[in-house]
Design an enzyme around this catalytic site. Structure first.
Site, PDB file in Angstrom:
ATOM      1  N   ASP A   2     -99.172  68.133  85.606  1.00 13.98           N
ATOM      2  CA  ASP A   2     -98.983  67.974  86.849  1.00 13.98           C
ATOM      3  C   ASP A   2     -99.475  69.539  87.158  1.00 13.98           C
ATOM      4  OD1 ASP A   2     -97.646  67.547  89.347  1.00 13.98           O
ATOM      5  OD2 ASP A   2     -95.937  68.206  88.628  1.00 13.98           O
TER       6      ASP A   2
ATOM      7  N   ASP B 106     -92.590  66.815  85.947  1.00 14.31           N
ATOM      8  CA  ASP B 106     -91.258  67.151  86.064  1.00 14.31           C
ATOM      9  C   ASP B 106     -90.582  66.082  87.120  1.00 14.31           C
ATOM     10  OD1 ASP B 106     -92.596  67.525  88.633  1.00 14.31           O
ATOM     11  OD2 ASP B 106     -91.918  69.527  88.906  1.00 14.31           O
TER      12      ASP B 106
ATOM     13  N   GLU C 204    -101.470  62.151  36.178  1.00 17.48           N
ATOM     14  CA  GLU C 204    -100.387  61.547  35.017  1.00 17.48           C
ATOM     15  C   GLU C 204    -100.806  60.152  34.560  1.00 17.48           C
ATOM     16  OE1 GLU C 204     -96.686  61.753  36.949  1.00 17.48           O
ATOM     17  OE2 GLU C 204     -96.829  63.811  37.729  1.00 17.48           O
TER      18      GLU C 204
ATOM     19  N   THR D 121     -92.517  69.175  39.732  1.00 19.71           N
ATOM     20  CA  THR D 121     -93.479  69.561  40.414  1.00 19.71           C
ATOM     21  C   THR D 121     -93.448  68.861  42.092  1.00 19.71           C
ATOM     22  OG1 THR D 121     -94.756  67.495  39.722  1.00 19.71           O
ATOM     23  CG2 THR D 121     -95.302  69.472  38.423  1.00 19.71           C
ATOM     24  N   ASP D 122     -92.714  67.799  42.036  1.00 23.29           N
ATOM     25  CA  ASP D 122     -92.479  67.328  43.421  1.00 23.29           C
ATOM     26  C   ASP D 122     -91.374  68.096  44.226  1.00 23.29           C
ATOM     27  OD1 ASP D 122     -94.350  65.358  42.572  1.00 23.29           O
ATOM     28  OD2 ASP D 122     -92.947  63.803  42.781  1.00 23.29           O
TER      29      ASP D 122
ATOM     30  N   ASN E 157    -100.111  62.946  40.839  1.00 26.15           N
ATOM     31  CA  ASN E 157     -99.622  61.471  40.072  1.00 26.15           C
ATOM     32  C   ASN E 157    -100.912  61.015  39.500  1.00 26.15           C
ATOM     33  OD1 ASN E 157     -97.239  62.143  40.874  1.00 26.15           O
ATOM     34  ND2 ASN E 157     -97.535  61.032  42.821  1.00 26.15           N
TER      35      ASN E 157
ATOM     36  N   ASP F  70     -93.414  60.971  87.357  1.00 22.20           N
ATOM     37  CA  ASP F  70     -94.157  61.041  86.170  1.00 22.20           C
ATOM     38  C   ASP F  70     -93.589  60.283  84.889  1.00 22.20           C
ATOM     39  OD1 ASP F  70     -95.561  63.183  87.320  1.00 22.20           O
ATOM     40  OD2 ASP F  70     -94.137  64.495  87.375  1.00 22.20           O
TER      41      ASP F  70
ATOM     42  N   ALA G 173     -93.143  57.831  39.174  1.00 22.69           N
ATOM     43  CA  ALA G 173     -93.831  59.014  39.552  1.00 22.69           C
ATOM     44  C   ALA G 173     -94.662  59.007  40.350  1.00 22.69           C
ATOM     45  CB  ALA G 173     -94.498  59.551  37.911  1.00 22.69           C
TER      46      ALA G 173
END
Length: 932
Positions: free
Chosen positions: A329, A653, A722, A750-751, A719, A657, A283
């Site tokens: 640029d 471009d 818990e 819940t996850d 967690n 570059d 968990a």
């Protein structure tokens, strides 16, 4: 004596050094000898990582190893569905990472495509066509309009020669070439006008040259080497997730061991505690984290596409959110890449031109009033010359329903349907004339071209001879100072008068005034030819001219960019312009756009070359414009900013570059004008080549990262709740408040959907009003760690309190332990589902509308239904060891579950109100920005 560079050498010196005569070229024996020394004329590739190794490397990440551990634990518990899910997540992320890295390795292949497949070469006195690969230094080559230059060449002869070099140098206009030596030692690439560079395109004229560099020694080869030897940067998100994984595994294992040991010491069965401990470990490890991150990024990608940005690498979306510097640029990104006439000077009058781009939309104004062309002989003549002495064409096109282009109806408020064929400078003159109704088509029926004297860089003029019903006319345009020397007369106030010294000075003053505004200035002149007069050369034609006026043009800034840069400044993001254009032009555009603040500096590539890395690092935070720079300069600038702790976004471009784009934290390529090389090296492609799209991407990136933090906050607080529930119970010698199967069910409920819904939450209103987070900011920074621990502590305490109160009512009654465990189970789930709404705000649950995120509401309702199922569906009760709860138990459960969120929320509101009224009578409106 120091050896001269190629651009400094005279033709005779070149021939002597390379042992060749222009008329004869090299012999086959010479070629073989030179090739043994220099190799083939091709871009060589570094040793590539095999696809198998590249794929396996995706599983070395610490978080992946943690997930593999979670898979093992799930299998030990018999939770095979969880194990299969985790394995699928690991494989999905591995495949995504492999595809992204494999595609990134294709940059060099795209670079090779810029090489010409064949070349015209003189060998043994004969002109032949050979494969480009076979060229060697010393070869004499011939290049014509439309040819791609096959190697680095020193020109020996040029004829009206212009080369498109924007992909290499960033120069926005074709560069005129010549064959004269250049005496200076350090000359930027854009100013080496007697050199032709591999991969660039000849747009006009013809030239003969001698090959001086081949293969990896060429400027293109140097870029290829930079690309191969530049390491891609891990994104801040990858750093943070790895950091998070290490923390989670250490903390979760430590707490789990503590719970197991405490339980055994208090008399709990060892096997049962071991099983509970393993359940807690599963968990505590958020195996859903990579999936949620991937989904959040993928949905962000879909939103980005709607905002004209195409994402090639998922993590780059989040990386933009912490960008602190954007290196952009100029041409096509900050500007429209459409030369536009903005000022006209004729007969001593300064005229302003409205409208931009190539659309015939706009006016010529004098003192803010439209000029009547019918009564203005000087302006009419200037427009006439600009249109006739011109080879450009502007074509009107609009998109049809299928997305293609076709001839069509004029668009009222956009020039996007007007495409240029030809030179940008000449296109600007055609657009100027069209705004006043003098289009090329209206003049073609009246004037017929007899002869053309093309522009060349030596005389800096272009002339045409046209005939019409009234006779013959010579039209000339070019550099004002050169043209003025050819003029004996001037058109002044509608009359042709001698060009006196006073009038000449007025023309020169007007030229200087326009040039100071970074305008490209062209002069126009004409003379009437006698019916039988013949002009056999430029010298004969371009004399005794009548000067008409000046046109000043510039590539104008995009309309929306200034606001976008202002938004960046408010968000704490610095914008830096890096361009191959001249410094004066770059600074003028930067001031128009608000890039340079008071005290901000600009620097040329030549000045940059004279600085050490330490000197550059000391100044880099104060420099906002870099002009006339090379690819190596761009790479140095990016690395210097990174050394100063910045997260750098680099746009561009051209081929020049690509190395800097690859080295930057987030590389951005232009979709319309960008080369394939740049796109392959980038993480993000702008489909509209627009700077403001980057700002939209930054906002999206910030929101995605905040949503990831929301998910982590929610998941880890749950967690912690818990684990602490179990830990406190063991320390107090109480029975187990939660069974292993219940812990796993809480984890699943819940996850799942609520966490996923947090990943698509809407941004808070003030998202772009904060400074970017630091590149090294801890994932638990900005009090996130405190929120996780405090909420988790309260959730655990309230869950245990509900369990203890229920158990205390009748501790010896049969089934009371199961009822107390059921209450604890329900309290934990509901507390977490209430807490998920608290996680939407950086302040508290009361600061945002809880129903704004409809996906979250649906997810929470779904989780509640799943929870209720294990209480009221009889077949599930023995599996989960639950019993139906009565009204008294539900009342206790809801009150206990509500305490953590609402207690902290009330504290936040009370604290925020105190901050509003604190400090010398000054009111601070936002509690997140407190000042004394």
């Amino acid at each position: 004596m120091e050896l001269k560079k190629w651009h400094q050498m005279r033709a005779e010196e070149l021939q002597d050094m390379l042992g060749v005569q222009p008329q004869q070229g090299l012999t086959e024996e010479d070629v073989e000898r030179v090739r043994k020394k220099n190799g083939w004329n091709e871009l060589t590739e570094a040793k590539r990582i095999s696809p198998i190794i590249l794929f396996l490397n995706q599983f070395k990440d610490f978080m992946v190893l943690v997930l593999m551990g979670a898979t093992l634990l799930s299998g030990m518990l018999g939770e095979y569905l969880d194990a299969i899910t985790i394995i699928a997540i690991i494989l999905l992320n591995g495949i995504l990472g492999f595809v992204q890295e494999f595609r990134a390795e294709r940059s060099l292949l795209a670079l090779k495509q810029l090489s010409a497949p064949s070349a015209k070469v003189i060998r043994g006195g004969k002109l032949d066509v050979i494969s480009t690969k076979l060229l060697v230094p010393g070869d004499i080559i011939v290049v014509e309009s439309g040819d791609r230059i096959p190697a680095d060449v020193r020109w020996l002869e040029t004829n009206s020669c212009s080369v498109e070099e924007s992909a290499l140098t960033g120069e926005s206009l074709p560069v005129s070439k010549h064959s004269q030596a250049i005496d200076e030692d350090e000359v930027p690439l854009g100013d080496q006008k007697n050199i032709g560079f591999m991969g660039t395109m000849m747009t006009r004229g013809t030239a003969k040259g001698i090959v001086v560099r081949t293969g990896m020694e060429t400027e293109m080869g140097k870029i290829a080497d930079l690309i191969q030897n530049t390491e891609s940067q891990d994104t801040p998100l990858q750093h943070r997730l790895e950091q998070l994984g290490k923390i989670l595994i250490i903390v979760s294992l430590a707490l789990t061991v503590l719970v197991v040991v405490a339980g055994i010491m208090n008399g709990q069965p060892a096997v049962g505690m071991l099983l509970a401990g393993v359940s807690l470990a599963v968990a505590a490890i958020p195996e859903g984290l990579p999936a949620i991150v991937t989904v959040a990024l993928a949905l962000g990608v879909q939103r980005m596409i709607k905002r004209k940005a195409i994402v090639r690498k998922l993590p780059s979306v989040e990386t933009l959110g912490c960008a602190s510097v954007i290196c952009s640029d100029k041409t096509g990104t900050l500007t429209q890449n459409k030369m536009t006439v903005t000022h006209v000077w004729v007969g001593g009058r300064d005229l302003e031109v409205t409208g931009d781009g190539y659309a015939p939309l706009g006016q010529i104004l004098e003192n803010k009033c439209p000029v009547e062309l019918k009564n203005d002989q000087g302006l009419r003549r200037l427009l006439q010359i600009g249109t006739l002495c011109n080879n450009a064409e502007i074509v009107e096109t609009v998109s049809d329903e299928t997305g293609g282009k076709r001839k069509g109806k004029e668009e009222e408020e956009t020039d996007s349907s007007w495409d240029l064929k030809g030179d940008p400078t000449e296109g600007a003159l055609v657009a100027l004339s069209s705004k006043m109704g003098m289009s090329p088509s209206s003049l073609n029926g009246l004037y017929k071209r007899e002869e053309e004297f093309p522009f060349d860089s030596e005389r800096k003029l272009m002339s045409v001879v046209v005939c019409h019903q009234g006779g013959r006319l010579l039209c000339t345009k070019g550099a004002p100072d050169v043209l003025l020397r050819k003029c004996s007369y001037i058109l002044w106030e509608g009359k042709v008068v001698p060009c006196t010294g006073t009038l000449r000075q007025k023309v020169l003053d007007a030229n200087e005034e326009m040039a100071s505004k970074a305008l490209r200035v062209l002069g126009t002149a004409y003379r009437d030819l006698r019916p039988q007069e013949r002009v056999g050369s430029e010298g004969e034609a371009e004399s005794q001219l009548i000067f008409v006026g000046l046109t000043g043009m510039i590539d104008p800034p995009r309309r929306e960019v200034r606001d976008a840069i202002a938004t960046c400044r408010r968000a704490g993001i610095k914008t830096v312009m890096i361009t191959g254009d001249h410094g004066t032009t770059a600074e003028a555009i930067a001031h128009q756009l608000g890039i340079i603040p008071r005290g901000g500096l600009s620097m040329s590539g030549q000045e940059l070359s004279g600085l050490s890395d330490e000197q550059l690092d000391a100044q880099v935070d104060h420099i906002y414009v870099y002009a006339r720079v090379s690819p190596e300069h761009k790479l140095r600038i990016v690395k210097s900013l990174q050394r100063k702790g910045h997260v750098v976004a680099m746009t561009g471009d051209g081929v020049n570059d690509a190395p800097a784009i690859k080295a930057s934290d987030i590389g951005i390529a232009m979709g319309i004008t960008g080369t394939d090389v740049t796109k392959e090296a980038s993480s993000l492609i702008l489909s509209d080549d627009n700077f403001s799209t980057i700002v939209s991407a930054i906002e999206e990136g910030r929101n995605i990262y905040e949503n990831i933090r929301k998910f982590i906050r929610y998941l880890l607080a749950s967690n912690v709740g818990e684990i602490l529930t179990m830990l406190f119970a063991m320390m107090l010698a109480l029975p187990l408040p939660l069974l292993p199967i219940q812990i796993l069910w809480v984890n699943l409920v819940t996850d799942g959907l609520p966490a996923m819904a947090l990943g698509v939450d809407q941004p808070e209103k003030d998202l772009m009003e904060h400074k970017p987070r630091g590149a090294k900011e801890n994932i638990f920074g900005r009090r996130l760690g405190w929120k996780i621990i405090s909420r988790g502590f309260l959730i655990g305490l309230c869950t245990l309190g509900a369990f203890w109160l229920t158990l205390r009512i009748a501790p010896d009654q049969p089934g009371q332990l199961i009822k107390a465990q059921s209450v604890a189970f329900a309290t934990l789930v509901i507390a977490q589902l209430i807490h998920v709404f608290d996680c939407r705000s950086s302040r508290s649950i009361f600061h945002r509308n809880p129903f704004q995120n409809k996906y979250l509401v649906i997810a929470v309702l779904s989780s509640l239904i799943l929870m209720l199922a294990v209480f009221y569906i009889e077949p599930l009760q023995p599996i989960f060891k639950t019993v139906p709860l009565g009204l008294r138990e539900w009342a206790l459960t809801i009150v206990a579950a509500s305490i953590p969120t609402f207690l902290m929320g009330i504290g936040s509101v009370w604290g925020g109100n105190r901050h509003k009224h604190r400090g010398n009578g000054r009111i601070v409106v936002k509690s997140t920005k407190i000042s004394a």
